[in-house]
Scaffold this active site. Sequence first.
Site, PDB file in Angstrom:
ATOM      1  N   ARG A   9       0.703  -1.171  -0.005  1.00 14.16           N
ATOM      2  CA  ARG A   9       0.015  -0.162   0.054  1.00 14.16           C
ATOM      3  C   ARG A   9       1.060   1.107  -0.116  1.00 14.16           C
ATOM      4  O   ARG A   9       1.996   1.137   0.820  1.00 14.16           O
ATOM      5  CB  ARG A   9      -1.016   0.119   1.132  1.00 14.16           C
ATOM      6  CG  ARG A   9      -2.073  -0.943   0.949  1.00 14.16           C
ATOM      7  CD  ARG A   9      -3.129  -0.691   0.051  1.00 14.16           C
ATOM      8  NE  ARG A   9      -4.328  -1.372   0.087  1.00 14.16           N
ATOM      9  CZ  ARG A   9      -4.424  -2.696  -0.655  1.00 14.16           C
ATOM     10  NH1 ARG A   9      -3.321  -3.004  -1.329  1.00 14.16           N
ATOM     11  NH2 ARG A   9      -5.560  -3.273  -0.698  1.00 14.16           N
ATOM     12  N   GLU A  57      -4.086   7.789  -4.660  1.00 15.02           N
ATOM     13  CA  GLU A  57      -4.519   7.195  -5.964  1.00 15.02           C
ATOM     14  C   GLU A  57      -5.939   7.653  -6.474  1.00 15.02           C
ATOM     15  O   GLU A  57      -6.774   7.847  -5.717  1.00 15.02           O
ATOM     16  CB  GLU A  57      -4.428   5.566  -5.689  1.00 15.02           C
ATOM     17  CG  GLU A  57      -2.911   5.076  -5.569  1.00 15.02           C
ATOM     18  CD  GLU A  57      -2.696   3.585  -5.225  1.00 15.02           C
ATOM     19  OE1 GLU A  57      -3.974   2.740  -5.372  1.00 15.02           O
ATOM     20  OE2 GLU A  57      -2.022   3.211  -4.725  1.00 15.02           O
ATOM     21  N   HIS A 101      -1.197   0.550 -10.029  1.00 11.68           N
ATOM     22  CA  HIS A 101      -1.779  -0.354  -8.936  1.00 11.68           C
ATOM     23  C   HIS A 101      -2.500  -1.643  -9.779  1.00 11.68           C
ATOM     24  O   HIS A 101      -3.928  -1.884  -9.785  1.00 11.68           O
ATOM     25  CB  HIS A 101      -2.716   0.419  -8.118  1.00 11.68           C
ATOM     26  CG  HIS A 101      -3.238  -0.350  -6.693  1.00 11.68           C
ATOM     27  ND1 HIS A 101      -3.690   0.302  -5.638  1.00 11.68           N
ATOM     28  CD2 HIS A 101      -2.950  -1.737  -6.581  1.00 11.68           C
ATOM     29  CE1 HIS A 101      -3.776  -0.508  -4.678  1.00 11.68           C
ATOM     30  NE2 HIS A 101      -3.427  -1.741  -5.118  1.00 11.68           N
TER      31      HIS A 101
END
Length: 324
Positions: free
Chosen positions: A237, A266, A284
Amino acid sequence: MKKTVLAFSRIAPALIERLEQNFTVIVPDPKKGDVAAQFDAALPKAHGLIGAGRPLGRKQLAVATNLEVVSSVSVGYDNYEVDYFNERGIMLTNTPDVLTESTADLGFSLIMSSARRVAELDAWTKAGHWKASVPAAQFGTDVHGKTLGIIGMGNIGAAIARRGRLGFNMPILYSGNSRKTALEQELGAQFRSLDELLAEADFVCLVVPLSEKTKHLIGKRELELMKPNAILVNIARGPIVDEAALITALQDGTIRGAGLDVYEKEPLAESPLFKLNNAVTLPHIGSATTETREAMAERALENLTAALLGKRPQDLVNPQVFKD
């Protein structure tokens, strides 16, 4: 009367059709206006939620008075206020295991692409700079035989370790909350404190869940402990790394490079990272393969269906709320 399921992200039509065999399904439609408003309007009717990517907790779910289960199409569950779920008796499920190998593939691809400067040299070649034999200024660094340090030796960390040890003859170091004696025997992995691992490893791969304890686990001090030729890889993360400190470390050569799939904010629209040749930046995509995303959605559907039919879901994050 059928129970109601509300989707909070895109779900494949085939899975929606299967859910409709047992439940009334509501899927917010962008063509019908504000998706968030549609979601909020449907919450009071929902007995189950399925999806990914939306923070859910006390503020968002106050009106969801019928809610029994949230089935997340993800392995991580830091988007959800688990304490609030427990308080309400709401089951939370996730999709572990099915994404282990795909995410490990991505982690090791970041090791490889950072070391061999794949993205940078692809752009360099396409820009017409390849005029003769590649000069030393464009050389990368070897991966085979180098020391791989893994912070968080869970299923994904172990899968990356196997790739490194068995495929590239890399000595394996790891740090975490507990010793992994089976992996120590299988791979010769050696346990280290965080500081020791940072100082010894050529590649440092982060695979820990996000929590208050791990937020900014890697900051200025930790980056300065790393070797100047070391590479940091983060597939966990974004907030586990102090991004501003990492950018500075990459700019001034404190470490050689970074391979990143996650960020503090994000989606990442703009960042100094985009201007750094020694940073590989991916959007991601750890589990983003067709096969894995289908398997995750399938698992989420199974968990949701079990919960709403009164059965214990396979992947229950908070088992204490389940009532036989």
